[in-house]
Design a protein around this motif. Sequence first.
Motif, PDB file in Angstrom:
ATOM      1  N   TRP A 181     -34.559 106.958  -9.656  1.00  0.00           N
ATOM      2  CA  TRP A 181     -33.662 106.678 -10.791  1.00  0.00           C
ATOM      3  C   TRP A 181     -32.252 106.391 -10.303  1.00  0.00           C
ATOM      4  CZ3 TRP A 181     -30.334 111.015 -12.606  1.00  0.00           C
ATOM      5  CH2 TRP A 181     -29.466 110.631 -13.645  1.00  0.00           C
ATOM      6  N   ASN A 184     -32.155 102.988  -8.570  1.00  0.00           N
ATOM      7  CA  ASN A 184     -32.292 101.888  -9.530  1.00  0.00           C
ATOM      8  C   ASN A 184     -31.035 101.734 -10.373  1.00  0.00           C
ATOM      9  OD1 ASN A 184     -33.883  99.856 -11.063  1.00  0.00           O
ATOM     10  ND2 ASN A 184     -33.645 101.336 -12.718  1.00  0.00           N
ATOM     11  N   SER A 185     -30.462 102.853 -10.806  1.00  0.00           N
ATOM     12  CA  SER A 185     -29.253 102.801 -11.635  1.00  0.00           C
ATOM     13  C   SER A 185     -28.032 102.411 -10.819  1.00  0.00           C
ATOM     14  CB  SER A 185     -29.008 104.157 -12.307  1.00  0.00           C
ATOM     15  OG  SER A 185     -30.084 104.488 -13.163  1.00  0.00           O
ATOM     16  N   LYS A 263     -32.593 106.652 -23.726  1.00  0.00           N
ATOM     17  CA  LYS A 263     -33.660 105.654 -23.650  1.00  0.00           C
ATOM     18  C   LYS A 263     -35.037 106.292 -23.824  1.00  0.00           C
ATOM     19  CE  LYS A 263     -31.275 102.367 -20.598  1.00  0.00           C
ATOM     20  NZ  LYS A 263     -31.270 101.748 -19.237  1.00  0.00           N
ATOM     21  N   ASP A 273     -42.960  99.802 -26.027  1.00  0.00           N
ATOM     22  CA  ASP A 273     -42.048  99.493 -24.918  1.00  0.00           C
ATOM     23  C   ASP A 273     -42.035 100.592 -23.854  1.00  0.00           C
ATOM     24  OD1 ASP A 273     -40.864 101.424 -26.483  1.00  0.00           O
ATOM     25  OD2 ASP A 273     -38.852 100.530 -26.416  1.00  0.00           O
ATOM     26  N   GLU A 276     -41.822  99.340 -20.201  1.00  0.00           N
ATOM     27  CA  GLU A 276     -40.571  98.579 -20.054  1.00  0.00           C
ATOM     28  C   GLU A 276     -39.391  99.542 -19.884  1.00  0.00           C
ATOM     29  OE1 GLU A 276     -37.727  95.681 -22.786  1.00  0.00           O
ATOM     30  OE2 GLU A 276     -39.860  95.862 -23.266  1.00  0.00           O
ATOM     31  N   VAL A 277     -39.358 100.588 -20.694  1.00  0.00           N
ATOM     32  CA  VAL A 277     -38.276 101.568 -20.618  1.00  0.00           C
ATOM     33  C   VAL A 277     -38.358 102.363 -19.313  1.00  0.00           C
ATOM     34  CG1 VAL A 277     -37.299 103.665 -21.637  1.00  0.00           C
ATOM     35  CG2 VAL A 277     -37.999 101.760 -23.109  1.00  0.00           C
ATOM     36  N   GLN A 279     -39.540 101.404 -16.504  1.00  0.00           N
ATOM     37  CA  GLN A 279     -39.066 100.555 -15.409  1.00  0.00           C
ATOM     38  C   GLN A 279     -37.555 100.369 -15.475  1.00  0.00           C
ATOM     39  OE1 GLN A 279     -41.420  96.884 -15.229  1.00  0.00           O
ATOM     40  NE2 GLN A 279     -42.670  97.843 -13.649  1.00  0.00           N
ATOM     41  N   GLU A 280     -36.986 100.352 -16.659  1.00  0.00           N
ATOM     42  CA  GLU A 280     -35.517 100.302 -16.779  1.00  0.00           C
ATOM     43  C   GLU A 280     -34.889 101.530 -16.131  1.00  0.00           C
ATOM     44  OE1 GLU A 280     -34.075  99.868 -20.726  1.00  0.00           O
ATOM     45  OE2 GLU A 280     -35.181  98.028 -21.127  1.00  0.00           O
ATOM     46  N   ILE A 281     -35.557 102.673 -16.252  1.00  0.00           N
ATOM     47  CA  ILE A 281     -35.012 103.925 -15.735  1.00  0.00           C
ATOM     48  C   ILE A 281     -35.308 104.085 -14.237  1.00  0.00           C
ATOM     49  CG2 ILE A 281     -35.199 106.445 -15.846  1.00  0.00           C
ATOM     50  CD1 ILE A 281     -35.719 106.083 -18.887  1.00  0.00           C
ATOM     51  N   GLU A 284     -38.384  98.634 -11.073  1.00  0.00           N
ATOM     52  CA  GLU A 284     -39.560  97.811 -11.328  1.00  0.00           C
ATOM     53  C   GLU A 284     -40.766  98.225 -10.475  1.00  0.00           C
ATOM     54  OE1 GLU A 284     -40.813  95.180  -9.215  1.00  0.00           O
ATOM     55  OE2 GLU A 284     -39.510  95.820  -7.586  1.00  0.00           O
ATOM     56  N   ARG A 389     -30.356  86.145 -20.149  1.00  0.00           N
ATOM     57  CA  ARG A 389     -31.416  86.741 -20.963  1.00  0.00           C
ATOM     58  C   ARG A 389     -31.260  86.302 -22.408  1.00  0.00           C
ATOM     59  NH1 ARG A 389     -31.557  93.005 -18.936  1.00  0.00           N
ATOM     60  NH2 ARG A 389     -29.556  93.026 -19.994  1.00  0.00           N
TER      61      ARG A 389
END
Length: 448
Positions: A181, A184-185, A263, A273, A276-277, A279-281, A284, A389
Amino acid sequence: MLSQAFSDFANVLEIDNTEEIEKRVKRITKRLNEAYWQIDSNEDHRYIVGSLGRETAVKGVSDLDLLFVLPKELKQQYDNRDGNKQSQLLQDVKKEIKKTYPNTKVRGDGQVVVVTFSSVNFVAEICPAFERSDGAFDYPDSNNGGSWKKTDPLPEVNESIKTSNDSNHNYRYICNMVRAWKNNSGFKFGGLLIDTLVYQFIEDYKDYKEAKFDDYLQLFKDLFSYLKTRNKEQKYWFALGSNQKVYNKKGTFVSRAKKAYNKMENLTEESEDLYEVLQEIFGESFPVPETATESSAAKGAVFSSTVRNTEEFISNLFPIDIRFNLKIECDVTQDGWRPHKLRYMLKDKIPLFASKNLHFYIVENEFEDYIDKLIDKPSYDIYWKVLNRGDEAIKRNCIRGQIVRDKSNGNKYEATSFRGEHLVECYIVYNGTVIAKDQIMVPITTNA
């Protein structure tokens, strides 16, 4: 399905270069044992500490912390010298390591000797130390004229491994995923502080010591809730095992945990989702089951059949091990208009229209500040990513998202063209590893 995804994610994060690390550790240990103890051993008098020693490091880890214990009488010999005794010790250890690695970059760096293995994107930091009567160690700090400092990492290593074994490895898995995390962040969150806070969390939520991967969605809701309620102004925590002070300068993890919690708060296994969420956290690399991928593909059939998805991911190009802070800003200008800072516009909810000129640049690069203090300044690269996007980006077949090396000394020039929640990311790459990154949203409200 979600349980398997978390299980697979734990496997994805496992270190994959253990043999390379051990090989270099043994060679360095052998050289130092020959020089200082007159024995032929590649294991004695050394301890692997840090996240690798605590067994909480993840794939992509870019540094090894190695504590090498020197004979006690040697400390008195250095104390009897004139000048910066600690710097002299580091330089002497550096010379010995150079005998084994004559063509490798080796430098003394304040408190350790740094060996940069460029071929495998790896850095070993060797800390020469003297054992104290209380079991801790004195190590050299060559800064400000030189002094001896105390460190006590072995209780941290022992407590971390014990907690992982006592919790069916949940402790290690959680520490690993928190690192994912953080990487990624893209914010600085020290490994010992991560391990300490996860240790405190799992002591407060003892049921999670027996957690299954089925429980991990709720577990991370509770963990992010726990982290977001820590005191952002608290300057230090007491480390697991040793009770040494672990300093926290900015408390960035508190606000980042709040965003992650927001989130995840309403997510369930049935949420459309969900992946998707996640992977956002977590990035990928968080696994998405085939059935979920097929479902997403069906919903995005028009997108996939008519638009080139050109987005690249930095994790596919380099290992990520965020260790330094990075911040980018953007000046918004147009002929006849007063310039604005994009972050202030976003904060004050000032709309960003098309036909504006954008100048992205770095306002804080902690790695640059760090190397400014070194005699031998290592080089590094800057990379940028501009991603469009939204429906208009799809309609125009203009997703972009390629990752390109910087050619303008940390500057990136763009222009607003069409509506969408666009974003720009910046990365600092040193020795083949991403060590800092930042992003800024570019929400354009109208088309040109």
